[in-house]
Write a protein that holds these residues in place. Sequence first.
Motif, mmCIF file in Angstrom:
data_model
loop_
_atom_site.group_PDB
_atom_site.id
_atom_site.type_symbol
_atom_site.label_atom_id
_atom_site.label_comp_id
_atom_site.label_asym_id
_atom_site.label_seq_id
_atom_site.Cartn_x
_atom_site.Cartn_y
_atom_site.Cartn_z
ATOM 1 N N THR A 140 0.916 -1.219 -0.059
ATOM 2 C CA THR A 140 -0.114 -0.017 -0.059
ATOM 3 C C THR A 140 0.948 1.476 0.032
ATOM 4 O OG1 THR A 140 -1.846 -0.979 1.050
ATOM 5 C CG2 THR A 140 -1.691 1.218 1.286
ATOM 6 N N GLN A 174 -7.715 0.665 -0.215
ATOM 7 C CA GLN A 174 -7.862 -0.627 0.402
ATOM 8 C C GLN A 174 -9.336 -0.339 1.136
ATOM 9 O OE1 GLN A 174 -4.467 -1.907 2.402
ATOM 10 N NE2 GLN A 174 -5.235 -4.249 2.399
ATOM 11 N N ASP A 207 -5.877 -1.081 -4.852
ATOM 12 C CA ASP A 207 -5.454 -1.705 -3.666
ATOM 13 C C ASP A 207 -6.296 -2.737 -3.115
ATOM 14 O OD1 ASP A 207 -4.089 -2.384 -1.554
ATOM 15 O OD2 ASP A 207 -3.904 -0.130 -0.553
HETATM 16 MG MG MG Z 1 -2.446 -2.704 2.198
#
Ligand code: MG
Lengths: 333, 380
Positions: free
Chosen positions: B61, B100, B176
């Motif tokens: 990330t 995410q 993500d």
């Molecule tokens: Mg991540």
Amino acid sequence: MSRAGYVPLGERMATASEPLLRTLVRLPLLRWFFNTLGRFAISGRGAVVLVPYAWLLLFFAIPFVIVLKISLADQVIAQPPYTALVQWTEDTYLQIKLNLGNYLFLVQDALYWKAYLNSVKIAFISAFVCLLIGYPMAYAMARAEESWRNVLLMLVVLPFWTSFLLRVYAWIGILNNTGLINNWLIAAGIIDEPITMIRTNFAVYIGIVYSYLPFMILPLYSTLEKLDNTLLEAAADLGCRPFEAFLTITLPLSMPGVVAGFSLVFIPALGEFVIPDLLGGKDSLMIGHVLWDEFFANRAWPVASAVAIAMLTLVLLLMAGQRKLEEKAETAA
Amino acid sequence: MAEAKTTTAFEPWTDPNAVPYIEIRNVTKKFGEFVAVDNVSLNIYKQELFCLLGGSGCGKTTLLRMLAGFEEPTSGQIFIDGQDMAGIAPYRRPVNMMFQSYALFPHMTVEHNVAFGLKQDNVPKGEIADRVAKILELVKLGSFGKRKPHQLSGGQRQRVALARALVKQPKLLLLDEPLGALDKKLRESTQFELMKIQDQLGVTFVVVTHDQEEAMTLSSRIGVMNHGRIIQTGTPTEIYEFPNSRFVADFVGTVNMFPGRIVDEDNDYVRIGCDEAACTIFINHGVAAPPNAELWVAVRPEKIHLTREAPADARDNCVRGTVDGIAYMGDMSIYNVRLDSGKMIKVTQPNLIRHSEDTITWDDRVFLHWHASSGVVLTL
Ligand SMILES: [Mg+2]
Ligand SMILES: Nc1ncnc2c1ncn2[C@@H]1O[C@H](COP(=O)(O)OP(=O)(O)OP(=O)(O)O)[C@@H](O)[C@H]1O
């Protein structure tokens, strides 16, 4: 104890076994208490809920009824200075006398509704100014480094450690014709004559905004702090400039805090008595002062009570409106 | 890529003249003393679907956030389309990211969420409505446009986030964990849609995932990350069949690892002695390792054959063991075999026959053997 060193046997036993005794006394008492509650189908959980209701009943509902009762009485020169609502006449008649004249008086005499209107105006403008000042402060606090936030929070509530009255008095010293500001301005050669600030609405606004600012900042801070930073990142990612992201994301999502802060300032400011009394002038007549005058100067308890009830109604109406707003803000957020 | 290529395969990374679309040069990101991304260098080419694969907390990330502009590299440079990205604000980058955590705007309906990016570009109203409707249809949320995010399930929210990133049709899309919350069917169809979108629009994708199967099916290339470093980049086949380290071999797919030492070698073969295997392992190519160095041979479960009888040439790559457990998976079965040395080995065998009396079963004594090309020699 009469003789040093000598402790009567009973007393000695009592001190030795005090904790035990206490629990022994308390246990049956508690059991009795909960059994009694249980007989009325109130469980332990119910009892917990009961406490705030009992509190409200004792310290809000009952006083409210008393005030309501007084507001419907006549003023008399007696002790207490109002007539009884319920009276026996000729031994067999139970007479209930309701005097609506006090309320009528509120409507008829321009003094009262002007004072109400003035209160609403002053409270509204103060709350709005608090919002204008408080929002950027709360925003900066919420954006500050985490280790700093608690310090800043402390600083915001720090004034509460000094008496409210003292702090308002201090403003007299600052705003006076011979006060700090005027002295500085004259010393700096910016003005020749002192600017009259004390005993004006301006001073009242300063006093209220200064005193109530923390009540605006705290709820705003708590909503802004909770705001998920990735939302702003997402906005930026989709091509949104920071200022626009503030308008489209931060501001709408902080509306619950705005509504809460606004009412936390507006509602108490509405009934504010000390600040307009100490800092205000002729135009700063607010309903709190009217109430004081009726009560203490005129000993007109019934009229004063009517003023209070009318104000309470106003506040309740406003609060209902605020609830609506808050719900709206929350479903939006 | 415009120039005609002799092969039809899309492999710009093999072409020394190809200009990378994203160039990550020695990028390091530190949070205080903690190194989240450690000296990563990576070239990603136009129209690639590049997967970053790695365990939780390995810096995927963070790397993506540096591409999107939310984090500045502590050192190193990032170029997108030849332009140095240092100091360029996220809203100026030709990049859209799917977060995410989805980062849906809670106070806006699904439609408004998706339309948000288009509004920023001052796309005409009618066109916005069209494109939003189309993309919502694509992620199968056509009838959910008027809902708020909190009225959606996790998977539906994920699809809104995906739609919001896709609708702007940027040159570079960063996703993500785009499909983590979807069920298998929906995930496969969305994967398919992603590949279609990429085909149609020529978008370059960088996708973060820790689902290796997803990485395998989706990507043109995979970068395997561990502890902030890229351990290996390569096509799914390269990563799977030619892992460069024990970490990659172990992380991608299942593997049986035999530690050993070279006992015999030449230019075109090595023979490795392994105590645990109780046999020598023969590899039909030479390796560049010092003669007495410790190394490992990795053998994938599906490359091992399981028989009751000894195979014809049983000198190398052949071990005996006892079946300790069988997991029936439908299309294949996984055998846990205990070698005589005590080591457990995983073997998968396709279930070619529906039912047979003679299948290998629990506690059977078996031979495990594999081809000379099946073992991968790892020195790291
Ligand atoms: Mg991540
Ligand atoms: N803002 C930050 N401050 C300090 N440490 C951070 C910060 N952001 C990430 N980290 C750390 O950097 C490491 C990499 O984080 P990152 O979010 O990139 O992991 P990831 O590979 O995406 O993991 P996952 O698969 O769980 O999402 C983690 O150990 C994390 O704790």
